[in-house]
Design an enzyme around this catalytic site. Structure first.
Site, PDB file in Angstrom:
ATOM      1  N   ASP A  14      33.148   2.976   5.805  1.00 45.13           N
ATOM      2  CA  ASP A  14      33.654   4.246   7.015  1.00 45.13           C
ATOM      3  C   ASP A  14      32.727   5.261   6.872  1.00 45.13           C
ATOM      4  OD1 ASP A  14      36.227   2.839   6.932  1.00 45.13           O
ATOM      5  OD2 ASP A  14      36.856   3.768   5.320  1.00 45.13           O
ATOM      6  N   GLY A  16      30.601   5.707   9.307  1.00 43.21           N
ATOM      7  CA  GLY A  16      30.424   5.847  10.723  1.00 43.21           C
ATOM      8  C   GLY A  16      29.292   4.856  11.118  1.00 43.21           C
ATOM      9  N   LYS A  17      29.174   3.521  10.432  1.00 45.06           N
ATOM     10  CA  LYS A  17      27.972   2.768  10.799  1.00 45.06           C
ATOM     11  C   LYS A  17      28.186   2.389  12.578  1.00 45.06           C
ATOM     12  CE  LYS A  17      29.481  -0.020   7.446  1.00 45.06           C
ATOM     13  NZ  LYS A  17      30.214   0.983   6.621  1.00 45.06           N
ATOM     14  N   GLY A  18      29.564   2.208  13.061  1.00 43.93           N
ATOM     15  CA  GLY A  18      29.616   1.698  14.201  1.00 43.93           C
ATOM     16  C   GLY A  18      28.899   2.367  15.167  1.00 43.93           C
ATOM     17  N   ASN A  39      38.652  -6.808   7.765  1.00 43.25           N
ATOM     18  CA  ASN A  39      38.877  -5.702   7.066  1.00 43.25           C
ATOM     19  C   ASN A  39      38.179  -4.577   7.354  1.00 43.25           C
ATOM     20  OD1 ASN A  39      36.447  -7.119   6.284  1.00 43.25           O
ATOM     21  ND2 ASN A  39      36.497  -6.738   3.911  1.00 43.25           N
ATOM     22  N   GLY A  41      36.402  -1.583   9.993  1.00 43.36           N
ATOM     23  CA  GLY A  41      36.989  -0.983  11.241  1.00 43.36           C
ATOM     24  C   GLY A  41      35.915  -0.208  11.898  1.00 43.36           C
ATOM     25  N   HIS A  42      35.206  -0.538  12.792  1.00 44.12           N
ATOM     26  CA  HIS A  42      34.170   0.390  13.351  1.00 44.12           C
ATOM     27  C   HIS A  42      34.768   0.859  14.536  1.00 44.12           C
ATOM     28  CE1 HIS A  42      31.267  -2.310  11.027  1.00 44.12           C
ATOM     29  NE2 HIS A  42      31.832  -1.570  10.414  1.00 44.12           N
ATOM     30  N   THR A  43      34.924   2.391  14.606  1.00 44.39           N
ATOM     31  CA  THR A  43      35.538   2.967  15.589  1.00 44.39           C
ATOM     32  C   THR A  43      34.195   3.749  16.511  1.00 44.39           C
ATOM     33  OG1 THR A  43      37.061   3.676  14.098  1.00 44.39           O
ATOM     34  CG2 THR A  43      37.023   5.247  16.064  1.00 44.39           C
ATOM     35  N   GLN A 225      31.668  -2.584   5.471  1.00 45.23           N
ATOM     36  CA  GLN A 225      31.859  -1.670   4.102  1.00 45.23           C
ATOM     37  C   GLN A 225      30.659  -0.990   3.631  1.00 45.23           C
ATOM     38  OE1 GLN A 225      32.623  -5.399   4.182  1.00 45.23           O
ATOM     39  NE2 GLN A 225      34.370  -4.753   5.451  1.00 45.23           N
ATOM     40  N   THR A 301      41.273   0.061   9.966  1.00 49.86           N
ATOM     41  CA  THR A 301      42.111  -1.038  10.127  1.00 49.86           C
ATOM     42  C   THR A 301      43.522  -1.006   9.292  1.00 49.86           C
ATOM     43  OG1 THR A 301      39.781  -2.064   9.615  1.00 49.86           O
ATOM     44  CG2 THR A 301      41.751  -3.278   8.848  1.00 49.86           C
ATOM     45  N   LYS A 305      45.592   7.084   4.552  1.00 50.46           N
ATOM     46  CA  LYS A 305      44.864   8.228   4.502  1.00 50.46           C
ATOM     47  C   LYS A 305      43.592   7.898   3.590  1.00 50.46           C
ATOM     48  CE  LYS A 305      44.932  12.919   2.495  1.00 50.46           C
ATOM     49  NZ  LYS A 305      43.361  12.761   1.894  1.00 50.46           N
ATOM     50  N   LEU A 333      28.372  15.505  10.368  1.00 47.80           N
ATOM     51  CA  LEU A 333      27.918  16.778   9.818  1.00 47.80           C
ATOM     52  C   LEU A 333      28.678  18.048  10.264  1.00 47.80           C
ATOM     53  CD1 LEU A 333      25.308  18.342   8.405  1.00 47.80           C
ATOM     54  CD2 LEU A 333      24.506  18.773  10.650  1.00 47.80           C
ATOM     55  N   SER A 415      24.448  12.541  12.895  1.00 46.75           N
ATOM     56  CA  SER A 415      25.531  12.412  13.845  1.00 46.75           C
ATOM     57  C   SER A 415      26.065  13.820  13.769  1.00 46.75           C
ATOM     58  CB  SER A 415      26.316  11.449  13.671  1.00 46.75           C
ATOM     59  OG  SER A 415      27.475  11.121  14.404  1.00 46.75           O
TER      60      SER A 415
END
Ligand code: IMP
Length: 429
Positions: A14, A16-18, A39, A41-43, A225, A301, A305, A333, A415
């Site tokens: 999570d 922020g790779k996507g 598994n 989840g790239h937003t 991941q 995914t 929380k 950031l 980012s």
């Protein structure tokens, strides 16, 4: 020569790779998923619209790019079809430019049932998996009994093998986990429509990638991941079941390390983790609330929380080494905007021995570990959407410079918000 790029998470996923994959794939020919499954989840936020991808490589949103789901990924045919359809609703058509490895193992219903049944039985000691059948599917691969994508090409053989595997799983599901059995005929019936849909995508993806390399086509390798969920190098047993570090890219695609020219390690400006397991800098106060709210820290995914904490530079330095990271990318950031002070964990203390610990691999008892922090002043000005390093507040620049000096790796990408355009590049990739 075109430079191929590998993009990896340096924390617990999570990071922020996507978004970074999406940005760096703009001028690439191929984007490749190498390990993990749905598994992940790239937003992505494109023109204000939120798109969450689980299995399909994030860079495929660019219409000239070809996507590859390589041999190291475990593939749920139904999740794949669902995602293709979801993208079509957004007017993004990928069927003719997505290849799936013939040797990728399949995730089927019994893997999911087993994953959920095991977690339930573990109770308090549960891993906190995503319940997508990832662990059991990789177990089948290692045990040399997995059904693979190539098996979808021969219905008769598929049916025979499926019957045997389902028998094996039902024995455990019913006798040990006290669950209802699964029916192989039903699994086969549900599988048939997806076979028709993905038939033309099935390829020897290693050959495709080597041809691309020969033709000097740029490839972006998309990690899923993060380093501390790695089956070998993570906080075992609270990990996923694949190699999320750099080796997973090579074994998961059949492309050797000399073709990975830049290795970008992605880290959030703070830390998060979903699921159970060690998390030395975890916070339980108003700062956790700040990160949760401002960073929208809920799993893409499972909706769970995420646990939050300060940036852990001890583990970040370890991730740099594990992956041979050549550039760092600091994401989110802007989530630090408005904090009075900001901390970085630069060592741990073992409270049972008072020993100072500078590396994570010697730790046996995570519960004895306390983080030791350096504290920096925060900033009042907003960094949200800032597009040049010069325009960042002084304190933010200093924070980033401190990350560089601790890790000895340049921060080449920053980012500053969820949109594609909220980004600062300090290196021409
Ligand atoms: P599994 O991969 O579903 O077996 O879950 C094992 C552990 O990895 C759990 O703690 C999950 O929450 C975590 N995990 C798996 N995929 C992701 C991801 O994409 N982001 C963050 N955590 C993940």
């Amino acid at each position: 020569m075109n430079k191929n790029i590998a993009i990896l998470g340096t924390q617990w996923g999570d990071e922020g790779k996507g978004k970074i994959v999406d940005c760096l794939t703009k001028d690439a020919a191929y984007v490749v998923r190498c390990q993990g499954g749905h598994n992940a989840g790239h937003t992505l936020v494109v023109n204000g619209e939120k798109i969450i991808l689980h299995l399909i490589p994030s860079g495929l949103l660019h219409e000239n790019v070809i996507g590859v789901i390589a041999n190291g990924v475990v593939i749920s045919p139904s999740a794949l079809i669902e995602e293709i359809k979801m993208l079509e609703k957004h007017k993004i058509f990928i069927k003719n430019r997505l290849y799936i490895s013939n040797s990728a193992p399949l995730i089927l219903k019994y893997h999911i049932k087993m994953d959920i049944a095991r977690e339930k039985k573990l109770g308090f000691h549960a891993i906190g998996t995503t319940g997508r059948g990832i662990g059991p599917a990789y177990e089948d691969k290692i045990a040399r009994r997995a059904l693979r994508v190539s098996d979808l090409k021969d219905e008769k053989r598929l049916s025979e093998r499926l019957e045997k595997i389902v028998d094996y799983y039902n024995h455990q599901l019913v006798s040990f986990y006290k669950q209802k059995p699964v029916d192989y005929k039903k699994i086969l019936k549900d599988l048939l429509p997806s076979i028709d849909l993905i038939q033309d995508m099935i390829q020897d993806t290693t050959h495709i990638l080597h041809t691309a390399i020969k033709d000097n086509k740029k490839i972006v390798f998309e990690g899923a991941q993060g380093s501390f969920l790695d089956i070998d190098h993570g906080t075992y047993p609270y990990v996923t079941s694949s190699n999320t570090t750099i080796g997973g890219i090579c074994s998961g695609t059949g492309v050797g390390p000399k073709h990975l020219h830049c290795i970008i390690g992605i880290t959030k400006a703070y830390s998060t983790r979903v699921g159970n397991g060690p998390f030395p800098t975890e916070l339980f106060n108003n700062i956790d609330e700040h990160f949760s709210k401002k960073g929208n820290e809920f799993g893409s995914t499972t909706g769970r929380k995420r646990r939050t904490g300060w940036l852990d530079a001890v583990s970040l330095c370890r991730a740099v080494k594990l992956n041979s990271v050549s550039s760092l990318c600091v994401t989110k950031l802007d989530v630090l905007d408005g904090l009075k002070e900001i901390k970085i964990c630069t060592s741990y203390k073992d409270v049972s021995t008072s020993e100072k610990i500078l590396t994570v691999n010697t730790i046996n008892h995570w519960k004895n570990i306390k983080p030791i922090y350096e504290t920096y002043p925060g900033w009042n000005k907003k960094t949200l959407g800032i597009k040049t390093f010069e325009n960042l507040p002084c304190e933010a620049k200093n924070y980033l410079k401190r990350i560089e000096s601790i890790t000895k790796v340049p921060v080449d990408i920053i980012s500053t918000g969820p949109e594609r355009s909220d980004i600062i590049f300090l290196n021409n990739f």
